[in-house]
Design an enzyme around this catalytic site. Structure first.
Site, PDB file in Angstrom:
ATOM      1  CG  PHE A  57      -2.011   1.040   1.236  1.00 19.76           C
ATOM      2  CD1 PHE A  57      -3.197   0.785   0.358  1.00 19.76           C
ATOM      3  CD2 PHE A  57      -1.921   2.197   1.761  1.00 19.76           C
ATOM      4  CE1 PHE A  57      -4.142   1.621   0.431  1.00 19.76           C
ATOM      5  CE2 PHE A  57      -2.840   3.176   1.985  1.00 19.76           C
ATOM      6  CZ  PHE A  57      -4.152   2.892   1.296  1.00 19.76           C
ATOM      7  CG  HIS A  88      -9.332  -5.039   3.593  1.00 20.84           C
ATOM      8  ND1 HIS A  88     -10.883  -5.275   3.550  1.00 20.84           N
ATOM      9  CD2 HIS A  88      -8.923  -4.833   4.799  1.00 20.84           C
ATOM     10  CE1 HIS A  88     -11.217  -5.159   4.977  1.00 20.84           C
ATOM     11  NE2 HIS A  88     -10.035  -4.896   5.547  1.00 20.84           N
ATOM     12  NE  ARG A 127       2.306 -15.581 -10.981  1.00 19.57           N
ATOM     13  CZ  ARG A 127       1.959 -16.701 -10.967  1.00 19.57           C
ATOM     14  NH1 ARG A 127       2.339 -17.797 -10.106  1.00 19.57           N
ATOM     15  NH2 ARG A 127       0.803 -17.378 -11.831  1.00 19.57           N
TER      16      ARG A 127
HETATM   17  C1  DLZ Z   1      -2.310  -5.262   6.001  1.00 21.70           C
HETATM   18  C2  DLZ Z   1      -1.743  -5.797   4.728  1.00 21.70           C
HETATM   19  C3  DLZ Z   1      -2.365  -7.125   4.272  1.00 21.70           C
HETATM   20  C4  DLZ Z   1      -3.555  -7.880   4.878  1.00 21.70           C
HETATM   21  N1  DLZ Z   1      -1.643  -7.879   3.428  1.00 21.70           N
HETATM   22  C5  DLZ Z   1      -0.541  -7.288   2.810  1.00 21.70           C
HETATM   23  C6  DLZ Z   1      -0.204  -8.193   1.684  1.00 21.70           C
HETATM   24  O1  DLZ Z   1      -0.506  -9.376   1.269  1.00 21.70           O
HETATM   25  N2  DLZ Z   1       1.021  -7.592   1.139  1.00 21.70           N
HETATM   26  C7  DLZ Z   1       1.376  -6.278   1.259  1.00 21.70           C
HETATM   27  O2  DLZ Z   1       2.452  -5.750   0.832  1.00 21.70           O
HETATM   28  N3  DLZ Z   1       0.953  -5.728   2.332  1.00 21.70           N
HETATM   29  C8  DLZ Z   1      -0.113  -6.168   3.035  1.00 21.70           C
HETATM   30  N4  DLZ Z   1      -0.316  -5.502   4.249  1.00 21.70           N
HETATM   31  C9  DLZ Z   1      -0.044  -4.230   4.425  1.00 21.70           C
HETATM   32  C10 DLZ Z   1      -0.444  -2.769   3.708  1.00 21.70           C
HETATM   33  O3  DLZ Z   1      -0.014  -2.942   2.388  1.00 21.70           O
HETATM   34  C11 DLZ Z   1      -0.111  -1.486   4.382  1.00 21.70           C
HETATM   35  O4  DLZ Z   1       1.557  -1.682   4.695  1.00 21.70           O
HETATM   36  C12 DLZ Z   1      -0.711  -1.490   5.896  1.00 21.70           C
HETATM   37  O5  DLZ Z   1      -2.180  -1.574   5.849  1.00 21.70           O
HETATM   38  C13 DLZ Z   1      -0.297  -0.203   6.591  1.00 21.70           C
HETATM   39  O6  DLZ Z   1      -0.683   0.863   5.682  1.00 21.70           O
END
Ligand code: DLZ
Length: 163
Positions: A57, A88, A127
């Site tokens: 994110f 999500h 991958r």
């Molecule tokens: C919270 C979250 C979840 C559930 N899954 C992933 C994931 O599969 N891959 C990933 O790179 N990051 C995940 N995150 C973290 C979010 O990207 C983010 O870092 C947090 O929600 C904090 O903003």
């Protein structure tokens, strides 16, 4: 006819790699693949900057900041979302992909997509193996191509540049 095409020779290019730490057992391998890919394309070790973020994110923000301030020819974005393990999943995947597109458009710096969106850990690891099939490697070579294509477009070389 004008033909313009990027090159896979990245000598002299400064490249940033933004890597999400979430699922680092996969993203570390994507990072290794990207670095290997860049070096195979002639990018100097000293011209590669690895930027770590907590999760996928956060990739667009860091990519945009790097592009704004870092003097990079391109940004390689690496992360890993695993459907079963990620709440999500669709929301995060959509936010990251749109965010990277927006960051590239806003900065004018090419950004490439090495963010895995898989159904399982096994698919993700497939991958992120050794060699050019590694999605980090693929995104790295795409970054070199896009950076050199951008230069070709700016220079308007009538015969283009070829691999
Ligand atoms: C919270 C979250 C979840 C559930 N899954 C992933 C994931 O599969 N891959 C990933 O790179 N990051 C995940 N995150 C973290 C979010 O990207 C983010 O870092 C947090 O929600 C904090 O903003």
């Amino acid at each position: 006819m004008i033909h313009l095409e990027g090159m896979t020779n990245g000598r002299g290019l400064r490249i940033a790699i933004v890597v999400a730490k979430f699922n680092d057992f996969v993203t570390e391998r994507l990072q290794a693949g990207a670095i290997e890919g860049l070096k195979s394309a002639g990018v100097d070790d000293g011209d590669i900057c690895v930027i770590k973020v907590p999760g996928a994110f956060e990739i667009p923000f860091a990519a945009k900041e790097a592009a704004h301030r870092g003097g990079f020819a391109a940004v390689v974005c690496l992360g890993c979302l695993i459907r079963g393990a990620t709440a999500h999943f669709e929301y995060i995947a959509s936010a990251v992909s749109h965010g990277i597109v927006d960051a590239a458009a806003a900065t004018g710096v090419p950004m490439t997509f090495g963010v895995l969106t898989t159904n399982s850990v096994e698919e993700a690891l497939e991958r992120a193996g050794a060699g050019p099939a590694n999605k980090g490697w693929e995104a790295a070579i795409a970054a070199v191509e896009m950076a050199t294509l951008q230069k070709a477009l700016h220079d308007r070389k009538p015969d283009g540049v070829r691999v």
